[in-house]
Design a protein around this motif. Structure first.
Motif, short mmCIF file in Angstrom:
data_model
loop_
_atom_site.label_atom_id
_atom_site.label_comp_id
_atom_site.label_asym_id
_atom_site.label_seq_id
_atom_site.Cartn_x
_atom_site.Cartn_y
_atom_site.Cartn_z
N MET A 15 0.89 -1.16 0.00
CA MET A 15 0.00 0.00 0.00
C MET A 15 0.92 1.21 0.00
SD MET A 15 -2.96 1.58 0.23
CE MET A 15 -4.19 0.49 0.87
N VAL A 16 0.81 2.05 -1.01
CA VAL A 16 1.61 3.27 -1.07
C VAL A 16 0.70 4.47 -1.16
CG1 VAL A 16 3.59 2.13 -2.16
CG2 VAL A 16 1.91 3.25 -3.59
N CYS A 17 1.14 5.56 -0.58
CA CYS A 17 0.46 6.83 -0.75
C CYS A 17 1.30 7.59 -1.77
CB CYS A 17 0.38 7.58 0.58
SG CYS A 17 -0.50 9.14 0.42
N TYR A 18 0.74 7.79 -2.96
CA TYR A 18 1.46 8.40 -4.06
C TYR A 18 0.70 9.64 -4.52
CZ TYR A 18 4.10 8.76 -8.43
OH TYR A 18 4.89 9.19 -9.46
N LEU A 21 -2.63 9.98 -2.97
CA LEU A 21 -3.67 8.97 -3.22
C LEU A 21 -3.19 7.58 -2.83
CD1 LEU A 21 -4.77 10.18 -6.78
CD2 LEU A 21 -5.95 10.60 -4.62
N PRO A 22 -4.05 6.79 -2.18
CA PRO A 22 -3.66 5.43 -1.82
C PRO A 22 -3.69 4.50 -3.03
CG PRO A 22 -5.93 5.81 -1.18
CD PRO A 22 -5.41 7.11 -1.73
N ARG A 23 -2.64 3.70 -3.16
CA ARG A 23 -2.56 2.73 -4.26
C ARG A 23 -2.10 1.40 -3.70
NH1 ARG A 23 -0.25 5.63 -9.66
NH2 ARG A 23 -1.28 7.61 -9.38
N ILE A 24 -2.65 0.33 -4.22
CA ILE A 24 -2.21 -1.01 -3.87
C ILE A 24 -1.46 -1.54 -5.08
CG2 ILE A 24 -2.92 -3.33 -3.18
CD1 ILE A 24 -5.47 -1.99 -2.03
N ILE A 25 -0.16 -1.86 -4.89
CA ILE A 25 0.66 -2.27 -6.02
C ILE A 25 1.44 -3.55 -5.74
CG2 ILE A 25 0.92 0.11 -6.87
CD1 ILE A 25 3.90 -0.10 -5.90
N SER A 34 19.06 6.82 -15.74
CA SER A 34 20.43 7.28 -16.05
C SER A 34 20.75 8.63 -15.41
CB SER A 34 20.63 7.33 -17.56
OG SER A 34 19.68 8.20 -18.15
N ALA A 35 19.73 9.40 -15.03
CA ALA A 35 19.95 10.69 -14.37
C ALA A 35 19.97 10.56 -12.85
CB ALA A 35 18.85 11.67 -14.79
N GLY A 36 19.80 9.34 -12.34
CA GLY A 36 19.84 9.11 -10.90
C GLY A 36 18.51 9.22 -10.18
N GLN A 37 17.44 9.47 -10.92
CA GLN A 37 16.12 9.55 -10.31
C GLN A 37 15.62 8.14 -10.01
OE1 GLN A 37 14.86 11.92 -13.80
NE2 GLN A 37 13.74 13.14 -12.28
N GLU A 38 15.09 7.94 -8.80
CA GLU A 38 14.66 6.61 -8.38
C GLU A 38 13.18 6.39 -8.68
OE1 GLU A 38 17.72 5.52 -4.87
OE2 GLU A 38 16.09 6.89 -4.31
N TYR A 39 12.89 5.18 -9.17
CA TYR A 39 11.54 4.81 -9.57
C TYR A 39 11.21 3.39 -9.12
CZ TYR A 39 11.54 8.79 -12.76
OH TYR A 39 11.60 10.05 -13.28
N VAL A 40 9.90 3.15 -9.02
CA VAL A 40 9.36 1.81 -8.81
C VAL A 40 8.42 1.54 -9.97
CG1 VAL A 40 7.90 0.34 -7.37
CG2 VAL A 40 9.36 2.05 -6.31
N ARG A 41 8.59 0.39 -10.61
CA ARG A 41 7.64 -0.05 -11.65
C ARG A 41 6.81 -1.15 -11.00
NH1 ARG A 41 6.60 1.76 -16.77
NH2 ARG A 41 8.82 1.77 -17.29
N LYS A 63 7.75 11.11 -4.94
CA LYS A 63 6.33 11.42 -4.78
C LYS A 63 5.59 10.38 -3.93
CE LYS A 63 6.37 13.98 -9.06
NZ LYS A 63 5.92 14.08 -10.43
N ILE A 64 6.33 9.42 -3.39
CA ILE A 64 5.73 8.43 -2.49
C ILE A 64 5.85 8.97 -1.07
CG2 ILE A 64 5.91 6.10 -1.56
CD1 ILE A 64 6.95 5.18 -4.28
N GLN A 65 4.69 9.19 -0.42
CA GLN A 65 4.69 9.73 0.94
C GLN A 65 4.77 8.64 2.00
OE1 GLN A 65 1.86 10.88 -1.12
NE2 GLN A 65 3.03 12.62 -1.84
#
Length: 96
Positions: A15-18, A21-25, A34-41, A63-65
């Protein structure tokens, strides 16, 4: 970050707050571009979104709270459409 990596290893649902908004992923890969920005797919299975409420999402870690593991929910295998070694995430911290 560690919680997301562990959830991928154990195939646990999150459960993430993004963007407020709450999301279940089901997180499939976490890392940086490549620019060092972190992401979750991940594949969103519930909750709310600004666009489609289910399907593949690329979440900006900044943007994940909040993140919490839903301990009694797991996914057995990668979702259809999963691309191992995601081309957007060039430095992989963890992946299914």
């Amino acid at each position: 970050m560690q919680e997301i990596q562990e959830s991928i290893k154990n195939r646990q649902v999150l459960m993430v707050c993004y963007k407020g908004l709450p999301r279940i992923i089901e997180a499939h890969i976490v890392g940086a571009n490549s620019a060092g920005q972190e992401y979750v797919r991940g594949f969103q299975v519930g909750g709310t979104s600004c666009t489609e409420e289910v399907g593949w999402k690329l979440l900006d870690m900044k943007k994940i709270q909040a993140v919490s593991v839903i301990h009694d929910q797991h996914f057995a295998k990668p979702r259809q459409g999963y691309v191992k070694n995601d081309p957007v995430i060039t430095t992989i911290y963890s992946q299914v």
